[in-house]
Design a protein around this motif. Structure first.
Motif, mmCIF file in Angstrom:
data_model
loop_
_atom_site.group_PDB
_atom_site.id
_atom_site.type_symbol
_atom_site.label_atom_id
_atom_site.label_comp_id
_atom_site.label_asym_id
_atom_site.label_seq_id
_atom_site.Cartn_x
_atom_site.Cartn_y
_atom_site.Cartn_z
ATOM 1 N N TYR A 335 -4.246 4.250 -3.570
ATOM 2 C CA TYR A 335 -3.429 4.933 -4.577
ATOM 3 C C TYR A 335 -2.096 4.222 -4.792
ATOM 4 O O TYR A 335 -1.658 4.044 -5.920
ATOM 5 N N GLY A 339 -1.104 2.626 -8.221
ATOM 6 C CA GLY A 339 0.109 3.158 -8.844
ATOM 7 C C GLY A 339 0.991 2.064 -9.415
ATOM 8 O O GLY A 339 1.851 2.315 -10.244
ATOM 9 N N SER A 344 0.362 7.798 -13.861
ATOM 10 C CA SER A 344 -0.127 8.632 -12.765
ATOM 11 C C SER A 344 -1.358 9.463 -13.110
ATOM 12 O O SER A 344 -2.297 9.540 -12.328
ATOM 13 N N MET A 348 -5.182 9.238 -11.377
ATOM 14 C CA MET A 348 -5.866 10.328 -10.706
ATOM 15 C C MET A 348 -7.243 10.597 -11.323
ATOM 16 O O MET A 348 -8.234 10.762 -10.623
ATOM 17 N N THR A 377 1.016 10.028 -5.580
ATOM 18 C CA THR A 377 1.362 9.650 -6.947
ATOM 19 C C THR A 377 2.871 9.686 -7.154
ATOM 20 O O THR A 377 3.453 8.789 -7.765
ATOM 21 N N SER A 380 4.299 6.673 -5.741
ATOM 22 C CA SER A 380 4.068 5.481 -6.566
ATOM 23 C C SER A 380 5.006 5.441 -7.774
ATOM 24 O O SER A 380 5.271 4.383 -8.329
#
Lengths: 437, 169
Positions: A335, A339, A344, A348, A377, A380
Motif C-alpha cells: 500500500y 500510494g 487513495s 483501495m 492510505t 501514503s
C-alpha cells in the motif's frame, strides 16, 4: 494468476499515461473477462454493472454525505472551527498548530475527504500561523497531516466504498473509525509538541483567550457539533431512547446530515440561490466521478475473481507457510508503495478485491482490516515523493516548497507509524465500539 | 462554431439542472422518510425505489458534463514528461477519443437490455414504474457521453486552439 498480474501491470501502465482510472480498470477488466468468458458475458457484465451500480440504494450515502460537507462549508464553519480550537489552545507553545490539528479533526467530522480537509484548512489556518511567526515547515505540515484525518473520522467516502465492495456494514466501519481518528488527533498534538520542543522558535505561543471569548467561540460551532452528534449518534443507536427511538441506516444518517447542514447554513443566511446551485452541481459531478471509478473497480474485480487471483494468493500463502502477520506486513508495504502512484480511493478499489479474501481467510476481522487500509492510505498521503496532501497544500499556499512541507511532516509521519503499530497490535482499539452496536 | 457552442452550453446547464433537482429531491425524500417513520410511525413505503431512481438520474445526468470538463479522476504523475516533449495535447485527445469509442459498446448493450425490460413489462415493486425508462435514460446518457468524448478529442487533435473553443460548460 498470471493473467491477473498482467492485468495489474496493464492498469498501472494505462493510468500512468493519464487514462482516467475508471476507464483503465474497466477496460482491462472487460478485456480480461472477454478472454476467459467470451464477448457476450463480458459486455453483459459491464452493462449490468452500469445499470445497477448507479441505482444501488446503499450508494446513496455518497452524494448525501458530500452534500452535507459542502453545505456546512458554505456556512463558513471552517473558520469558526479554527477559532474555537484557537480559543482553547492558542496560548500554548505550538498552540496554533495544535488548534489547526483539532480544527482539521472537526472538519473531518463533516467532510469525507482528506484533500478537501487540507485545502479548506489551509485557507483558514495558514495566514493565522504566519501572522504569529510560525515556521513554514511546522504550519504547512500540521495542515497536511491534520488533513489526512478526513478519510478516517466519519463520515468517510473511502470507508463507504470499502463497505460496499466487501459487503461490510458501513455503520460499523464509521463507528470503528472514531477511536483511531481521535487517537490520530492526540498523536498529532504530541508531534506538534515534539516539534516545538526541538525548535521553540518554530511555534511561539499566541494570546490567551478569556473565558467569555471561549464561550463566544463555542457558540459559533455548537449547531454543527450537534449535527455531528445527531448523525453519528443516530448511526450508533444512542438516540434510540424514549421518546425519540431514532436509529439511522447510513443512508438515513447521510440524508439527515445533509438536510441539517442545509438548514444550519440557511439559518445563518449564508446560502444564496447561487450557492445552493453550486453545491448541488459540485456534489453531482463529484458523485458521478466516484461512481464511475467504483464501476470500473467492480469490472476489474470481476475479472480478477474469474482469473482466480484471490484463491491463488491464498494457496501461495499456504504453500510457503507464511504467517498471518507476514502477510499483513507485506500488504502494508504494498500500500505504501502504491500510494506513491495512485490517488487513495483508486488504490483501495484496485487492491481490496484481491487482498480482502486472503486477509479474511487468515482469520482477521473485516472491519479492522478496513481501518488498517484507511490508516495506511492516510500515511501514503504525506509520504514522499508523492504525498498528495502535500501537493494540495502547495497548490493552495503557493510560496512554499514541497521539500519544506515534507521536512516538517516527518514527526507527524513518525507518530502515524506508531498509531499504525498500535492498531495492528491491539485490534480491540478499533473493534471495541462496533462490537457494542 | 458559435452556435455549436451555444447548444453545448445549453445542454450542459440542462443536464446539470436535472441532476441538481434529483439530488435535492433525494435529500428531502430521505429526511421526510426518517421523520415520518420515527415520529408518526408511517414511513414512505416507496422511499427505497425512489431513492434508487433519483440516484440513477443524479449520476448519469452529471456524467456527460463531467466528461466534457475532463473531470474524471486521473493520475497526472508523468505529465511533466508529456509536456517536455510537447505531446500532452495529442495524448489527451487520443485518450478522449478512445474512451468515447470504448463506451459505445456498453451503451449499445444497455439499450438492448432496456428494450428487453420493455418487452417483458418489468415494473418496480411499489409504484409500478416501468424500469425501462431509467435504463433508457442511462443508455442515452452513455451514448451522449461517448459522442462528447470523441468530439472533444477530435476537436483537440485538429484545432490546436480547440481548448479555448470548447465551451466552458
Amino acid at each position: 494468476m498470471f493473467e491477473s498480474l498482467v492485468g495489474f501491470a496493464a492498469v498501472l501502465a494505462l493510468v500512468l499515461v493519464r487514462i482516467p482510472i475508471a476507464f483503465a480498470m474497466g477496460l482491462v477488466g472487460f478485456v480480461g473477462f472477454y478472454l476467459s468468458s467470451g464477448w457476450h458475458a463480458a459486455i453483459s457484465m459491464v452493462s449490468r454493472l452500469l445499470i445497477d451500480t448507479a441505482q444501488d440504494y446503499g450508494l446513496s450515502v455518497v452524494p448525501l454525505f458530500i452534500l452535507m460537507g459542502l453545505f456546512v462549508n458554505k456556512g463558513g464553519i471552517s473558520r469558526e472551527l479554527y477559532q474555537v480550537s484557537f480559543a482553547f489552545l492558542g496560548h500554548l507553545r505550538g498552540g496554533l498548530s495544535m488548534a489547526t490539528i483539532v480544527a482539521c479533526g472537526g472538519f473531518a467530522a463533516i467532510s469525507g475527504s482528506s484533500l478537501a480537509t487540507a485545502a479548506t484548512m489551509a485557507k483558514v489556518a495558514m495566514p493565522e500561523m504566519r501572522k504569529f511567526g510560525y515556521s513554514d515547515a511546522l504550519s504547512s505540515a500540521s495542515i497536511a497531516a491534520g488533513g489526512t484525518l478526513g478519510i478516517l473520522i466519519p463520515p468517510s467516502v473511502i470507508l463507504v466504498m470499502y463497505g460496499l465492495l466487501t459487503e461490510t456494514s458501513i455503520g460499523k466501519l464509521f463507528i470503528a473509525g472514531l477511536v483511531p481518528g481521535l487517537l490520530g488527533i492526540l498523536f498529532y498534538l504530541f508531534a506538534v509538541r515534539w516539534f516545538v520542543w526541538r525548535n521553540p522558535s518554530a511555534g511561539p505561543a499566541g494570546e490567551r483567550t478569556t473565558y467569555s471569548g471561549r464561550l463566544k467561540a463555542v457558540k459559533g460551532v455548537w449547531a454543527v457539533l450537534l449535527l455531528f452528534f445527531l448523525v453519528i449518534g443516530g448511526l450508533y443507536g444512542v438516540l434510540d431512547v424514549w421518546p425519540l427511538h431514532i436509529t439511522f441506516s447510513p443512508t438515513e444518517a447521510a440524508g439527515m446530515g445533509a438536510m441539517g447542514a442545509f438548514i444550519i447554513a440557511a439559518l445563518r443566511r449564508a446560502l444564496s440561490f447561487k450557492d445552493i446551485r453550486e453545491v448541488l452541481v459540485e456534489t453531482s459531478l463529484t458523485s458521478a466521478g466516484l461512481f464511475f471509478v467504483l464501476i470500473g473497480a467492480w469490472i476489474f474485480s470481476n475479472f480478477v475473481n474469474v482469473a482466480g487471483l484471490p484463491q491463488a494468493l491464498t494457496a501461495a500463502v499456504e504453500r510457503f507457510g507464511l504467517g498471518p502477520w507476514t502477510v499483513i506486513f507485506a500488504i502494508v508495504l504494498i500500500y505504501v508503495a502504491l500510494g506513491c502512484v495512485f490517488e487513495s480511493l483508486s488504490m483501495m478499489l484496485l487492491t481490496v478485491p484481491v487482498f480482502f479474501p486472503l486477509v479474511i481467510s487468515l482469520g482477521f476481522d473485516p472491519i479492522w482490516f478496513g481501518i488498517v487500509v484507511v490508516i495506511v492510505t492516510e500515511i501514503s498521503l504525506i509520504t514522499p515523493p508523492v504525498g498528495l496532501n502535500v501537493f494540495v497544500l502547495k497548490g493552495v499556499v503557493g510560496d512554499i516548497s514541497t521539500g519544506t512541507i515534507f521536512r516538517g511532516v516527518t514527526p507527524f509521519w513518525v507518530f502515524d507509524i506508531l498509531r499504525l503499530v498500535i492498531i495492528l497490535a491491539i485490534p480491540g482499539v478499533v473493534l471495541f465500539l462496533p462490537s457494542q452496536m | 462554431m458559435q452556435s455549436i457552442r451555444k447548444i453545448f452550453t445549453a445542454l450542459a446547464s440542462m443536464s446539470l439542472a436535472v441532476s441538481s433537482i434529483a439530488l435535492f429531491a433525494l435529500m428531502l425524500l430521505t429526511f421526510c422518510d426518517v421523520l415520518l417513520r420515527s415520529i408518526f410511525n408511517a414511513p414512505i413505503e416507496a422511499a427505497t425505489e425512489l431513492t434508487r431512481l433519483a440516484m440513477g438520474v443524479v449520476v448519469f445526468s452529471a456524467l456527460p458534463v463531467l466528461s466534457a470538463r475532463d473531470g474524471h479522476i486521473a493520475v497526472d504523475l508523468l505529465d511533466f514528461v508529456f509536456n517536455r516533449y510537447g505531446i500532452a495535447r495529442i495524448r489527451t485527445s487520443l485518450i478522449s477519443i478512445s474512451c468515447g469509442l470504448v463506451l459505445w459498446y456498453p451503451a449499445n448493450r444497455v439499450m438492448q437490455l432496456a428494450e428487453r425490460a420493455r418487452s417483458f413489462g418489468d415494473r418496480t415493486e411499489y409504484l409500478g414504474i416501468s424500469t425501462f425508462y431509467i435504463t433508457w435514460f442511462i443508455a442515452i446518457m452513455l451514448f451522449l457521453t461517448s459522442i462528447i468524448l470523441v468530439s472533444r478529442g477530435v476537436l483537440m487533435l485538429f484545432f490546436s486552439n480547440a481548448r479555448k473553443e470548447t465551451p466552458d460548460v
